[in-house]
Design a protein around this motif. Structure first.
Motif, PDB file in Angstrom:
ATOM      1  N   GLY A  11       0.858  -1.192   0.000  1.00 51.67           N
ATOM      2  CA  GLY A  11       0.000   0.000   0.000  1.00 51.67           C
ATOM      3  C   GLY A  11       0.882   1.225   0.000  1.00 51.67           C
ATOM      4  N   ASN A  12       0.700   2.091   1.005  1.00 51.83           N
ATOM      5  CA  ASN A  12       1.549   3.271   1.143  1.00 51.83           C
ATOM      6  C   ASN A  12       2.624   3.078   2.213  1.00 51.83           C
ATOM      7  OD1 ASN A  12       0.745   4.933  -0.885  1.00 51.83           O
ATOM      8  ND2 ASN A  12      -0.670   6.133   0.355  1.00 51.83           N
ATOM      9  N   GLN A  13       2.870   1.833   2.587  1.00 50.77           N
ATOM     10  CA  GLN A  13       3.956   1.514   3.501  1.00 50.77           C
ATOM     11  C   GLN A  13       5.081   0.871   2.711  1.00 50.77           C
ATOM     12  OE1 GLN A  13       2.868  -1.010   6.734  1.00 50.77           O
ATOM     13  NE2 GLN A  13       2.206   0.680   8.020  1.00 50.77           N
ATOM     14  N   TYR A  14       6.290   1.279   3.040  1.00 45.73           N
ATOM     15  CA  TYR A  14       7.477   0.733   2.395  1.00 45.73           C
ATOM     16  C   TYR A  14       8.323   0.067   3.471  1.00 45.73           C
ATOM     17  CZ  TYR A  14       5.964   3.655  -1.439  1.00 45.73           C
ATOM     18  OH  TYR A  14       5.228   4.221  -2.437  1.00 45.73           O
ATOM     19  N   LYS A  62      14.834  -7.170  13.019  1.00 46.91           N
ATOM     20  CA  LYS A  62      15.124  -5.839  12.496  1.00 46.91           C
ATOM     21  C   LYS A  62      14.005  -5.390  11.569  1.00 46.91           C
ATOM     22  CE  LYS A  62      18.465  -3.279   9.870  1.00 46.91           C
ATOM     23  NZ  LYS A  62      18.508  -3.121   8.482  1.00 46.91           N
ATOM     24  N   LYS A  63      13.626  -4.100  11.695  1.00 43.20           N
ATOM     25  CA  LYS A  63      12.618  -3.561  10.783  1.00 43.20           C
ATOM     26  C   LYS A  63      12.869  -2.081  10.553  1.00 43.20           C
ATOM     27  CE  LYS A  63       9.027  -2.390  14.118  1.00 43.20           C
ATOM     28  NZ  LYS A  63       7.642  -2.533  14.481  1.00 43.20           N
ATOM     29  N   PHE A  64      12.470  -1.636   9.372  1.00 43.76           N
ATOM     30  CA  PHE A  64      12.532  -0.231   9.006  1.00 43.76           C
ATOM     31  C   PHE A  64      11.373   0.020   8.059  1.00 43.76           C
ATOM     32  CE2 PHE A  64      13.841   3.402   6.496  1.00 43.76           C
ATOM     33  CZ  PHE A  64      14.262   4.269   7.482  1.00 43.76           C
ATOM     34  N   ILE A  65      10.419   0.866   8.465  1.00 46.27           N
ATOM     35  CA  ILE A  65       9.185   1.078   7.706  1.00 46.27           C
ATOM     36  C   ILE A  65       8.966   2.569   7.486  1.00 46.27           C
ATOM     37  CG2 ILE A  65       6.682   0.748   7.668  1.00 46.27           C
ATOM     38  CD1 ILE A  65       7.165  -1.606   9.644  1.00 46.27           C
ATOM     39  N   ARG A  70       0.685   7.836   7.335  1.00 52.91           N
ATOM     40  CA  ARG A  70       0.858   8.509   8.627  1.00 52.91           C
ATOM     41  C   ARG A  70       2.016   9.496   8.614  1.00 52.91           C
ATOM     42  NH1 ARG A  70       1.826   3.653  12.164  1.00 52.91           N
ATOM     43  NH2 ARG A  70       2.760   5.261  13.460  1.00 52.91           N
ATOM     44  N   MET A  71       2.817   9.479   7.524  1.00 50.59           N
ATOM     45  CA  MET A  71       4.004  10.340   7.375  1.00 50.59           C
ATOM     46  C   MET A  71       4.986  10.115   8.525  1.00 50.59           C
ATOM     47  SD  MET A  71       3.546  11.778   4.508  1.00 50.59           S
ATOM     48  CE  MET A  71       4.744  13.068   4.379  1.00 50.59           C
ATOM     49  N   ILE A  88       8.178  12.220   9.505  1.00 46.09           N
ATOM     50  CA  ILE A  88       9.074  12.534   8.386  1.00 46.09           C
ATOM     51  C   ILE A  88       9.493  14.004   8.425  1.00 46.09           C
ATOM     52  CG2 ILE A  88       9.137  12.771   5.862  1.00 46.09           C
ATOM     53  CD1 ILE A  88       7.662  10.131   5.667  1.00 46.09           C
ATOM     54  N   GLU A  89       8.628  14.867   8.920  1.00 44.70           N
ATOM     55  CA  GLU A  89       8.964  16.292   8.964  1.00 44.70           C
ATOM     56  C   GLU A  89      10.154  16.580   9.867  1.00 44.70           C
ATOM     57  OE1 GLU A  89       5.735  17.648  12.362  1.00 44.70           O
ATOM     58  OE2 GLU A  89       5.179  17.665  10.248  1.00 44.70           O
ATOM     59  N   ASN A  90      10.486  15.675  10.795  1.00 40.88           N
ATOM     60  CA  ASN A  90      11.643  15.853  11.679  1.00 40.88           C
ATOM     61  C   ASN A  90      12.945  15.365  11.057  1.00 40.88           C
ATOM     62  OD1 ASN A  90       9.893  16.893  13.541  1.00 40.88           O
ATOM     63  ND2 ASN A  90       9.939  15.134  14.903  1.00 40.88           N
TER      64      ASN A  90
END
Length: 159
Positions: A11-14, A62-65, A70-71, A88-90
């Protein structure tokens, strides 16, 4: 829809794909050393086998999403550190750390992201590679997913 080498799109998750080749080679080297030392230094062999087990457990936890709905960016690099989520804005910048042997042979390259949260700098590790070219591809895909280099998004990050 883009096909990414380092990310799997849901979806919109990578979701960052863990690198099984690097971990497999590392574990095989450690197990060969443990096997060669087993008859002479048995305790050290058991310690090396325990390290291999720890590496494998870390690989599967380990995970990185990157969640574009939700940005946010969520990362968990080891079993000893809880998962952390940052907006993400940070995001401030990427950091590449290259480990060199004897000053010129690259043995490991690590990519991290830095965030500024409440005036403090926070770090999430994305991945590792054996070459800087592989890390550059990770940076390019991550920037593409986060839509950083698009001038219309209002995000002014120095390149």
């Amino acid at each position: 829809m883009n096909n990414y080498k380092f990310y799997k799109q849901e979806g919109n998750q990578y979701v960052f794909k863990n690198q099984p080749v690097f971990i497999t080679v590392l574990c095989i080297i450690f197990l060969i050393v443990a096997g060669l030392l087993f008859n002479s230094v048995r305790t050290l062999s058991y310690v090396i086998i325990a390290v291999v087990a720890l590496i494998l457990v870390n690989f599967f936890t380990k995970k990185f999403i990157i969640d574009m709905d939700r940005m946010t960016i969520t990362g968990k690099h080891t079993i000893f550190v809880p998962a952390r989520t940052y907006p993400i804005e940070n995001f401030r910048n990427f950091h590449v750390l290259a480990t060199k042997y004897m000053g010129f042979i690259t043995t490991n390259v690590m990519l991290s992201m830095y965030f500024e949260v409440n005036g403090k700098e926070k770090q999430l590790t994305i991945g590792q590679a054996l070459t800087q070219k592989g890390i550059q591809k990770m940076v390019n895909e991550t920037e593409d997913i986060m839509n950083i280099n698009n001038p219309e998004n209002g995000y002014q990050r120095p390149l």
